[in-house]
Design a protein around this motif. Structure first.
Motif, short mmCIF file in Angstrom:
data_model
loop_
_atom_site.label_atom_id
_atom_site.label_comp_id
_atom_site.label_asym_id
_atom_site.label_seq_id
_atom_site.Cartn_x
_atom_site.Cartn_y
_atom_site.Cartn_z
N GLU A 228 -6.34 64.59 6.67
CA GLU A 228 -5.11 63.80 6.72
C GLU A 228 -4.98 63.27 8.15
N ILE A 229 -4.70 61.98 8.30
CA ILE A 229 -4.54 61.41 9.63
C ILE A 229 -3.11 61.68 10.10
N VAL A 230 -3.00 62.49 11.15
CA VAL A 230 -1.70 62.96 11.61
C VAL A 230 -1.06 61.92 12.54
N ALA A 231 -1.83 61.35 13.41
CA ALA A 231 -1.29 60.38 14.38
C ALA A 231 -2.44 59.58 14.97
N ILE B 215 -5.76 58.97 4.77
CA ILE B 215 -6.84 59.96 4.66
C ILE B 215 -8.09 59.42 5.36
N ALA C 257 -0.48 68.40 17.67
CA ALA C 257 -0.14 66.97 17.62
C ALA C 257 1.00 66.60 18.55
N ALA D 184 -4.77 58.78 20.73
CA ALA D 184 -5.89 59.49 20.13
C ALA D 184 -5.65 59.59 18.64
N ASP D 185 -6.72 59.79 17.90
CA ASP D 185 -6.61 59.95 16.44
C ASP D 185 -6.72 61.44 16.10
N ILE D 186 -5.69 61.96 15.45
CA ILE D 186 -5.64 63.39 15.13
C ILE D 186 -5.84 63.58 13.63
N ASP D 187 -6.71 64.53 13.30
CA ASP D 187 -7.01 64.86 11.89
C ASP D 187 -6.56 66.27 11.55
N LYS D 188 -5.94 66.41 10.40
CA LYS D 188 -5.64 67.73 9.84
C LYS D 188 -6.56 67.91 8.64
N GLY D 189 -7.47 68.87 8.69
CA GLY D 189 -8.46 69.03 7.65
C GLY D 189 -7.88 69.30 6.28
N VAL D 190 -8.46 68.66 5.28
CA VAL D 190 -8.06 68.87 3.88
C VAL D 190 -9.22 69.55 3.13
#
Lengths: 95, 95
Positions: free
Chosen positions: A92-95, A2, B22, B38-44
């Motif tokens: 949430e950190i996807v990648a 997270i 992603a 790269a750093d990918i975020d999925k919002g919570v």
């Protein structure tokens, strides 16, 4: 994993002490929450003058950290570097 | 080091295909700009439904990357995953 991002919007008439933020405030939060470190941003272009990104193992771990007694000290330190009301983003950190 | 954050605001009536983002879009950008990842975020929780953070060695390196021919293809791919207009933030990485 997270990511908790704390984003400080560019605000008319407000100041932000980047040196204090990086050398004192963020280390205080890192210590209070038992983290290994944090990523600190100094805004160059865009809507935010500064930001920090903390990483937690899970939502539960983040909740436990933010619920720890040290959080009160972290929050009480905010007026020492800015009057800006930050925006909080949990992801949430996807990648 | 420079962080380029692309932030997608939660938008009434808009959708965001996190899987496509992603697995296809961000890798396309990473390749076009010659990055390692790269750093990918999925919002919570918070104002953003998704975000990505790219790191460049300098403002000059970022400008050169974004000025490369592949950027047009990256931009043309956006309608494949969302109609949201992203917010761009460029920052100096302090620590």
């Amino acid at each position: 994993m997270i990511r908790l991002s704390v984003l400080y919007p560019v605000t008319e008439g407000a100041t932000f002490d980047h040196d204090y933020y990086a050398s004192s405030h963020v280390p205080l939060a890192v210590k209070a929450w038992g983290l290994e470190g944090a990523d600190i941003d100094k805004g160059v272009n865009g809507p935010y003058v500064a930001a920090v990104h903390f990483t937690f193992d899970s939502m539960e771990a983040m909740g436990a950290a933010l619920g720890a007694p040290g959080t009160a000290e972290v929050m009480a330190d905010v007026p020492n570097y800015t009057t800006i009301q930050p925006v909080m983003q949990t992801s949430e950190i996807v990648a």
